[in-house]
Every structure is written in C-alpha cells, then in structure tokens.
Write a protein that holds these residues in place. Sequence first.
Motif, PDB file in Angstrom:
ATOM      1  N   MET A   1       5.469 -43.277  19.409  1.00  0.00           N
ATOM      2  CA  MET A   1       4.496 -43.850  18.498  1.00  0.00           C
ATOM      3  C   MET A   1       4.873 -43.583  17.047  1.00  0.00           C
ATOM      4  SD  MET A   1       0.876 -43.910  20.453  1.00  0.00           S
ATOM      5  CE  MET A   1      -0.112 -43.023  19.449  1.00  0.00           C
ATOM      6  N   ILE A   2       5.170 -42.362  16.706  1.00  0.00           N
ATOM      7  CA  ILE A   2       5.537 -42.044  15.328  1.00  0.00           C
ATOM      8  C   ILE A   2       7.043 -42.196  15.173  1.00  0.00           C
ATOM      9  CG2 ILE A   2       5.604 -40.272  13.562  1.00  0.00           C
ATOM     10  CD1 ILE A   2       3.067 -39.097  14.752  1.00  0.00           C
ATOM     11  N   ASN A   3       7.432 -42.957  14.177  1.00  0.00           N
ATOM     12  CA  ASN A   3       8.843 -43.174  13.890  1.00  0.00           C
ATOM     13  C   ASN A   3       9.264 -42.137  12.836  1.00  0.00           C
ATOM     14  OD1 ASN A   3      11.362 -44.093  13.133  1.00  0.00           O
ATOM     15  ND2 ASN A   3      10.764 -46.244  13.129  1.00  0.00           N
ATOM     16  N   MET A   4       9.622 -40.935  13.300  1.00  0.00           N
ATOM     17  CA  MET A   4       9.948 -39.848  12.383  1.00  0.00           C
ATOM     18  C   MET A   4      11.127 -40.166  11.468  1.00  0.00           C
ATOM     19  SD  MET A   4       8.999 -36.495  14.666  1.00  0.00           S
ATOM     20  CE  MET A   4       9.717 -35.365  13.540  1.00  0.00           C
ATOM     21  N   PRO A   5      12.211 -40.765  11.989  1.00  0.00           N
ATOM     22  CA  PRO A   5      13.321 -41.081  11.083  1.00  0.00           C
ATOM     23  C   PRO A   5      12.916 -42.058   9.971  1.00  0.00           C
ATOM     24  CG  PRO A   5      14.065 -41.183  13.357  1.00  0.00           C
ATOM     25  CD  PRO A   5      12.564 -41.035  13.391  1.00  0.00           C
ATOM     26  N   LYS A   6      12.086 -43.035  10.298  1.00  0.00           N
ATOM     27  CA  LYS A   6      11.648 -44.001   9.287  1.00  0.00           C
ATOM     28  C   LYS A   6      10.769 -43.330   8.246  1.00  0.00           C
ATOM     29  CE  LYS A   6      11.158 -47.955   7.299  1.00  0.00           C
ATOM     30  NZ  LYS A   6      12.186 -48.360   6.363  1.00  0.00           N
ATOM     31  N   PHE A   7       9.864 -42.458   8.687  1.00  0.00           N
ATOM     32  CA  PHE A   7       9.018 -41.724   7.744  1.00  0.00           C
ATOM     33  C   PHE A   7       9.884 -40.893   6.801  1.00  0.00           C
ATOM     34  CE2 PHE A   7       6.876 -37.768   6.562  1.00  0.00           C
ATOM     35  CZ  PHE A   7       5.840 -38.281   5.801  1.00  0.00           C
ATOM     36  N   ALA A   8      10.860 -40.172   7.361  1.00  0.00           N
ATOM     37  CA  ALA A   8      11.752 -39.337   6.546  1.00  0.00           C
ATOM     38  C   ALA A   8      12.525 -40.185   5.536  1.00  0.00           C
ATOM     39  CB  ALA A   8      12.714 -38.562   7.450  1.00  0.00           C
ATOM     40  N   GLU A   9      13.028 -41.320   5.986  1.00  0.00           N
ATOM     41  CA  GLU A   9      13.795 -42.214   5.111  1.00  0.00           C
ATOM     42  C   GLU A   9      12.916 -42.767   3.980  1.00  0.00           C
ATOM     43  OE1 GLU A   9      15.754 -46.647   5.392  1.00  0.00           O
ATOM     44  OE2 GLU A   9      15.716 -45.429   7.212  1.00  0.00           O
ATOM     45  N   THR A  10      11.722 -43.203   4.321  1.00  0.00           N
ATOM     46  CA  THR A  10      10.816 -43.773   3.318  1.00  0.00           C
ATOM     47  C   THR A  10      10.416 -42.722   2.292  1.00  0.00           C
ATOM     48  OG1 THR A  10       9.991 -45.373   4.925  1.00  0.00           O
ATOM     49  CG2 THR A  10       8.616 -44.970   2.987  1.00  0.00           C
ATOM     50  N   LEU A  11      10.066 -41.530   2.760  1.00  0.00           N
ATOM     51  CA  LEU A  11       9.694 -40.465   1.842  1.00  0.00           C
ATOM     52  C   LEU A  11      10.864 -40.103   0.936  1.00  0.00           C
ATOM     53  CD1 LEU A  11       7.678 -38.419   0.775  1.00  0.00           C
ATOM     54  CD2 LEU A  11       8.325 -36.891   2.654  1.00  0.00           C
ATOM     55  N   SER A  12      12.048 -40.025   1.494  1.00  0.00           N
ATOM     56  CA  SER A  12      13.242 -39.721   0.712  1.00  0.00           C
ATOM     57  C   SER A  12      13.463 -40.769  -0.386  1.00  0.00           C
ATOM     58  CB  SER A  12      14.452 -39.647   1.639  1.00  0.00           C
ATOM     59  OG  SER A  12      15.608 -39.333   0.907  1.00  0.00           O
ATOM     60  N   GLU A  13      13.314 -42.045  -0.031  1.00  0.00           N
ATOM     61  CA  GLU A  13      13.480 -43.123  -1.010  1.00  0.00           C
ATOM     62  C   GLU A  13      12.436 -43.041  -2.118  1.00  0.00           C
ATOM     63  OE1 GLU A  13      13.382 -46.742   1.282  1.00  0.00           O
ATOM     64  OE2 GLU A  13      15.413 -46.404   2.070  1.00  0.00           O
ATOM     65  N   LEU A  14      11.195 -42.757  -1.742  1.00  0.00           N
ATOM     66  CA  LEU A  14      10.135 -42.652  -2.744  1.00  0.00           C
ATOM     67  C   LEU A  14      10.384 -41.484  -3.695  1.00  0.00           C
ATOM     68  CD1 LEU A  14       7.065 -43.451  -0.465  1.00  0.00           C
ATOM     69  CD2 LEU A  14       7.917 -44.865  -2.341  1.00  0.00           C
ATOM     70  N   LEU A  15      10.841 -40.366  -3.152  1.00  0.00           N
ATOM     71  CA  LEU A  15      11.161 -39.214  -3.997  1.00  0.00           C
ATOM     72  C   LEU A  15      12.343 -39.524  -4.914  1.00  0.00           C
ATOM     73  CD1 LEU A  15      10.704 -36.279  -1.460  1.00  0.00           C
ATOM     74  CD2 LEU A  15       9.255 -36.816  -3.434  1.00  0.00           C
ATOM     75  N   PHE A  16      13.342 -40.201  -4.374  1.00  0.00           N
ATOM     76  CA  PHE A  16      14.512 -40.582  -5.170  1.00  0.00           C
ATOM     77  C   PHE A  16      14.095 -41.493  -6.321  1.00  0.00           C
ATOM     78  CE2 PHE A  16      18.064 -43.401  -6.159  1.00  0.00           C
ATOM     79  CZ  PHE A  16      19.074 -42.472  -6.429  1.00  0.00           C
ATOM     80  N   ASP A  17      13.249 -42.475  -6.022  1.00  0.00           N
ATOM     81  CA  ASP A  17      12.785 -43.408  -7.052  1.00  0.00           C
ATOM     82  C   ASP A  17      12.045 -42.696  -8.181  1.00  0.00           C
ATOM     83  OD1 ASP A  17      13.896 -45.505  -5.641  1.00  0.00           O
ATOM     84  OD2 ASP A  17      11.975 -46.220  -4.831  1.00  0.00           O
ATOM     85  N   LYS A  18      11.380 -41.602  -7.858  1.00  0.00           N
ATOM     86  CA  LYS A  18      10.654 -40.825  -8.870  1.00  0.00           C
ATOM     87  C   LYS A  18      11.501 -39.683  -9.430  1.00  0.00           C
ATOM     88  CE  LYS A  18       5.884 -41.742  -8.179  1.00  0.00           C
ATOM     89  NZ  LYS A  18       5.078 -41.888  -9.356  1.00  0.00           N
ATOM     90  N   ASN A  19      12.756 -39.588  -8.956  1.00  0.00           N
ATOM     91  CA  ASN A  19      13.656 -38.515  -9.390  1.00  0.00           C
ATOM     92  C   ASN A  19      12.987 -37.140  -9.215  1.00  0.00           C
ATOM     93  OD1 ASN A  19      16.098 -37.542 -10.344  1.00  0.00           O
ATOM     94  ND2 ASN A  19      15.397 -37.522 -12.471  1.00  0.00           N
ATOM     95  N   MET A  20      12.442 -36.928  -8.019  1.00  0.00           N
ATOM     96  CA  MET A  20      11.677 -35.720  -7.735  1.00  0.00           C
ATOM     97  C   MET A  20      12.275 -34.982  -6.542  1.00  0.00           C
ATOM     98  SD  MET A  20       7.599 -35.520  -6.963  1.00  0.00           S
ATOM     99  CE  MET A  20       7.124 -35.862  -8.638  1.00  0.00           C
ATOM    100  N   ASP A  21      12.320 -33.660  -6.630  1.00  0.00           N
ATOM    101  CA  ASP A  21      12.813 -32.869  -5.502  1.00  0.00           C
ATOM    102  C   ASP A  21      11.652 -32.463  -4.589  1.00  0.00           C
ATOM    103  OD1 ASP A  21      11.575 -30.496  -6.495  1.00  0.00           O
ATOM    104  OD2 ASP A  21      13.356 -30.000  -7.652  1.00  0.00           O
ATOM    105  N   ALA A  22      12.005 -31.989  -3.417  1.00  0.00           N
ATOM    106  CA  ALA A  22      11.014 -31.650  -2.393  1.00  0.00           C
ATOM    107  C   ALA A  22      10.049 -30.567  -2.863  1.00  0.00           C
ATOM    108  CB  ALA A  22      11.717 -31.217  -1.109  1.00  0.00           C
TER     109      ALA A  22
END
Length: 146
Positions: A1-22
């Motif tokens: 049900m939960i697509n963990m790789p897609k969630f990780a990828e999307t979050l990574s892209e959003l952080l990259f777009d904001k130039n923000m670290d974890a």
Amino acid sequence: MINMPKFAETLSELLFDKNMDAKTFAAEIGVKGSTVTRYLRGERMPTVESLVAIADYFGCTADYLLGREENNSSKTFKTCPPFSEQIVNFADRCGLTCLGLSQKANIHQSRVYAWKSGKRVPSLDNIIKLAEFFDCSVDFVLGRES
C-alpha cells in the motif's frame, strides 16, 4: 500500500528544491534529524501527523508525497480536525455508520471505534486503505480538503 521508495524520492526532491538538509527540515517540522534521514533512505514512513506536517510545509497534497498522484498541485488546506471527529464526518459523507464503514473497508470495527472514541489514531496504512477503498484522496480522509 505505501510506496516507500516514491515517498523517499519525492521528499528528497522537495528538500533539494528548497536547498534544505534533513537536519534543518527535521527541526522545521518538529521531528528528529534521524527520522527524516530514515524517511529519505526509505526505511521509515511518517506517522499521519508527520505526513500532514510535511505536506503543509511544502504546500502539497499528502497524495503527492505518497506517490498516489503525479503532479504537485498546490492548494490551500484546512487544518485537520481530530480524527475522532473526522471518522464520523467521513462515514457520514460516505452515507455509512462507523460500523458500516468498518465492514465495507474491511477494517476491524474495534479499530474504527477506537478512532471514533479518540483512543487511537489510524496508521498511515489504514488512511491509505480508506482512501483507496472509497476512491478519494488521503487529504479528504484526513479532513484537509472538502
């Protein structure tokens, strides 16, 4: 049900777009840095509360974060009501009682009644299960959108 790789990828892209670290992002949404790192590695999914905080922070839908929709449609969302209220509202909108909702969605009635009484909050898996079964968005199930 939960697509963990897609969630990780999307979050990574959003952080990259904001130039923000974890670590910085974690502080912004009120979780530990190691928690966000585990999200980014696909090792952990957020709680419902954290998912909403992430979606609110980026101004996107929960469904976009979860890979349930392709495009990041920026919307204005309502503050989520307590799930004990939302489950009753959701059942009413579907024309069901909480018992009927439990039976139709194949979720044990004790869980639905625990949500209704405020004793428990649903897991992200169960929120997605409700959204998929009733063919609606996760945000609708959570009460973020009408």
